[in-house]
Design an enzyme around this catalytic site. Structure first.
Site, PDB file in Angstrom:
ATOM      1  CB  CYS A 280      41.663  39.332  38.507  1.00 39.97           C
ATOM      2  SG  CYS A 280      41.596  39.031  40.425  1.00 39.97           S
TER       3      CYS A 280
HETATM    4  N1  LIG Z   1      41.194  41.364  44.808  1.00 41.83           N
HETATM    5  C1  LIG Z   1      40.270  40.680  44.126  1.00 41.83           C
HETATM    6  O1  LIG Z   1      39.461  41.175  43.640  1.00 41.83           O
HETATM    7  C2  LIG Z   1      40.694  39.127  43.848  1.00 41.83           C
HETATM    8  C3  LIG Z   1      39.751  38.262  43.362  1.00 41.83           C
HETATM    9  C4  LIG Z   1      40.036  36.982  43.232  1.00 41.83           C
HETATM   10  C5  LIG Z   1      41.434  36.478  43.513  1.00 41.83           C
HETATM   11  N2  LIG Z   1      42.162  37.139  43.718  1.00 41.83           N
HETATM   12  C6  LIG Z   1      43.561  36.699  44.027  1.00 41.83           C
HETATM   13  O2  LIG Z   1      43.756  36.484  45.661  1.00 41.83           O
HETATM   14  C7  LIG Z   1      45.094  36.978  45.926  1.00 41.83           C
HETATM   15  C8  LIG Z   1      45.325  37.694  47.045  1.00 41.83           C
HETATM   16  O3  LIG Z   1      44.915  38.930  46.406  1.00 41.83           O
HETATM   17  P1  LIG Z   1      44.165  40.193  47.140  1.00 41.83           P
HETATM   18  O4  LIG Z   1      43.541  41.230  46.469  1.00 41.83           O
HETATM   19  O5  LIG Z   1      43.403  39.736  48.529  1.00 41.83           O
HETATM   20  O6  LIG Z   1      45.553  40.987  47.770  1.00 41.83           O
HETATM   21  P2  LIG Z   1      45.775  42.021  48.695  1.00 41.83           P
HETATM   22  O7  LIG Z   1      47.049  42.767  48.578  1.00 41.83           O
HETATM   23  O8  LIG Z   1      44.530  42.662  48.940  1.00 41.83           O
HETATM   24  O9  LIG Z   1      46.078  41.249  50.042  1.00 41.83           O
HETATM   25  C9  LIG Z   1      47.261  40.211  50.596  1.00 41.83           C
HETATM   26  C10 LIG Z   1      47.518  40.600  51.777  1.00 41.83           C
HETATM   27  O10 LIG Z   1      48.458  39.671  52.085  1.00 41.83           O
HETATM   28  C11 LIG Z   1      49.378  40.103  52.828  1.00 41.83           C
HETATM   29  N3  LIG Z   1      50.654  39.335  52.768  1.00 41.83           N
HETATM   30  C12 LIG Z   1      51.575  39.208  51.777  1.00 41.83           C
HETATM   31  N4  LIG Z   1      52.704  38.360  51.985  1.00 41.83           N
HETATM   32  C13 LIG Z   1      52.358  37.610  53.097  1.00 41.83           C
HETATM   33  C14 LIG Z   1      52.954  36.553  53.874  1.00 41.83           C
HETATM   34  N5  LIG Z   1      53.885  35.792  53.582  1.00 41.83           N
HETATM   35  N6  LIG Z   1      52.100  36.257  54.954  1.00 41.83           N
HETATM   36  C15 LIG Z   1      51.162  36.771  55.427  1.00 41.83           C
HETATM   37  N7  LIG Z   1      50.415  38.035  54.832  1.00 41.83           N
HETATM   38  C16 LIG Z   1      50.936  38.397  53.736  1.00 41.83           C
HETATM   39  C17 LIG Z   1      49.485  41.492  52.419  1.00 41.83           C
HETATM   40  O11 LIG Z   1      50.021  42.188  53.813  1.00 41.83           O
HETATM   41  C18 LIG Z   1      48.053  41.750  52.085  1.00 41.83           C
HETATM   42  O12 LIG Z   1      47.437  42.239  53.410  1.00 41.83           O
HETATM   43  C19 LIG Z   1      45.659  37.059  44.446  1.00 41.83           C
HETATM   44  O13 LIG Z   1      46.569  35.748  44.075  1.00 41.83           O
HETATM   45  C20 LIG Z   1      44.876  37.625  43.631  1.00 41.83           C
HETATM   46  O14 LIG Z   1      45.113  37.429  42.435  1.00 41.83           O
HETATM   47  C21 LIG Z   1      42.012  38.765  43.973  1.00 41.83           C
END
Ligand SMILES: NC(=O)c1ccc[n+]([C@@H]2O[C@H](COP(=O)([O-])OP(=O)(O)OC[C@H]3O[C@@H](n4cnc5c(N)ncnc54)[C@H](O)[C@@H]3O)[C@@H](O)[C@H]2O)c1
Length: 440
Positions: A280
């Site tokens: 983030c």
């Molecule tokens: N990790 C955090 O602390 C956090 C906190 C708040 C917001 N976010 C935001 O949330 C979003 C997701 O982050 P995250 O940390 O969960 O990511 P992550 O990488 O942990 O998980 C994302 C998942 O999405 C899957 N994926 C990718 N493309 C795909 C598609 N087209 N269809 C289906 N699945 C797909 C991936 O295989 C992966 O398992 C980002 O925008 C991030 O900025 C993250």
């Protein structure tokens, strides 16, 4: 489309949310999507998770959670109760009544938004979009994404937003490793494309989330998330600069911050460190900076904070080199043990971790780098390929320098203090433990 029909489409979905008969689809089962899926299952919804990663789906199918904040037992329990299943088959996106998109939003090499995952997920949703579905984007992104990128794609189907289907933006605020604030009790911001979209989205989240914060537009909701993370980035940048200032003045920055934090109003405590990491803070502000560049405006705070935070690994490696030099040793050939490589304490996530830069910079100077991290057994990133060493009197005492990069709670800092020849402590972990000991 008559108003009566429009109302009934929204009302049917709201009723399904209220009696929990709505099927919830979560696209992207990572740090954000999996905890959200569990929250919906906990309040009685059936949840169908989608991920393009077969290993992720297979592991979940076998009852193994890959996300630290979600226990495997929870996945197994909900799966057995028929409340949770995962699939790689995106053609099944027609089945859920609600589709929540939680895919990554990284930056490109040139620090521009990489919305390719959001676009891929949107296209998958578009292929199966049907009347009565609510689509929610949860991924962090620049203001305008929901309206400018997702809406036109979905309306190419001939279905109309706010009447046939509903579209909203609701940013995830999960803080991995935080035992107090989780997906359920952290207030959730919700912005709809239309009033009906917001009403439906609020009704869907209402059972699962303690408090909802309705917003007047998707743009405002998108901006909330970016403001929150920019606020952190700027304040961390400020205290990091203060750390450099204090170093030059021969003043203890930690003493200054602790004293400033005794002011009961008008000050919020942030702590300096080796830089910022995670999915983030180092990335999100750049989404806004990019958007504003398209409007011919330079977001100076964002750029300056980013610059200062990104330079911290170099600053701390400079410290290591200077301290070794004081002991008559060159960095080249010295053994350096890095303690903590996750991007923050008590988690196993190494994405964008400043430890990676610290290790790379030390290796570039010819140091032999090893690491200890109770949460990260293996560290692989570009040229780095290391395994965590146990923290023993031997591993600590044979290092020419120990660098504390992440202040995990379950590290024996007393051992480090007792056995290390030289410690560079970017988090003030040793002093904190010492103070706790004295307070006892
Ligand atoms: N990790 C955090 O602390 C956090 C906190 C708040 C917001 N976010 C935001 O949330 C979003 C997701 O982050 P995250 O940390 O969960 O990511 P992550 O990488 O942990 O998980 C994302 C998942 O999405 C899957 N994926 C990718 N493309 C795909 C598609 N087209 N269809 C289906 N699945 C797909 C991936 O295989 C992966 O398992 C980002 O925008 C991030 O900025 C993250």
């Amino acid at each position: 489309m008559t108003t009566a029909t429009a109302k009934s489409t929204a009302d049917i979905l709201i009723a399904k949310a209220q009696d929990r008969s709505a099927l919830i689809g979560i696209v992207g089962l990572g740090y954000v999507g999996l905890p959200l899926a569990m929250e919906f299952a906990r309040v009685g919804f059936r949840v169908l998770g989608f991920d393009v990663s077969k290993p992720v789906v297979d592991a979940l199918g076998a009852g193994r959670s890959h996300v630290q904040d979600v226990a495997s037992a929870e996945v197994v329990g909900f799966a057995k109760a028929g409340k949770f299943a995962a699939t790689t088959d995106l053609s099944r996106l027609r089945e859920p009544d609600v589709v929540s998109i939680c895919v990554p939003t990284p930056l490109s090499k040139t620090k521009d938004p990489d919305v390719s995952y959001v676009l891929a997920a949107t296209n998958a949703v578009k292929r199966t979009l049907r009347r009565g579905q609510l689509i929610v984007l949860e991924s962090t992104t620049y203001p305008g994404t929901t309206r400018e990128l997702i809406l036109p794609a979905l309306e190419e189907t001939g279905l109309h937003v706010g009447e046939d289907f509903f579209l909203a933006f609701s940013p995830e605020r999960v803080d991995p490793g935080n035992s107090k604030w989780n997906t359920h009790n952290t207030p959730k911001v919700v912005g709809g494309l239309t009033a009906a979209c917001r009403r439906v989205a609020m009704a869907v989240y209402e059972p699962a989330i303690e408090r909802l914060v309705p917003m007047s537009s998707t743009e405002a909701a998108e901006l909330v998330k970016i403001l929150e993370n920019t606020f952190r980035s700027v304040n961390i940048g400020l205290v990091n600069e203060m750390a450099i200032v204090c170093d030059k003045l021969g003043v203890d920055v930690w003493e200054v911050i602790e004293a400033a934090a005794t002011k009961p109003f008008g000050f919020m405590k942030f702590t300096p460190g080796p830089g910022v990491g995670g999915h983030c803070i180092p990335l999100d502000p750049h989404y806004l900076a990019w958007k504003m560049r398209t409007l011919n405006y330079r977001t100076r705070f964002i750029e300056l904070a980013g610059e200062i935070n990104a330079a911290m690994p170099e600053y701390w490696v400079g410290h290591v080199v200077d301290r070794l030099n004081e002991q008559g040793r060159a960095a080249r050939g010295s053994k350096v043990l890095v303690v903590g490589v996750a991007y923050k304490k008590d988690i196993d996530d190494i994405r964008e971790s400043p430890a990676l830069d610290v290790i790379r910079l030390l290796q570039r100077r010819g140091a032999a780098v090893s690491y200890h991290d109770p949460h990260v057994r293996k560290l692989k990133d570009e040229a780095i390929d290391l395994s965590s060493l146990p923290l023993t009197p031997e591993t600590v005492s044979t290092a020419d320098c120990v660098v504390i990069v992440t202040d995990h709670s379950d590290v024996d800092y007393a051992l480090v203090e007792r056995c290390a020849r030289l410690v560079v402590d970017t988090r003030n972990a040793l002093a904190t433990v010492r103070q706790r000991r004295q307070a006892r």
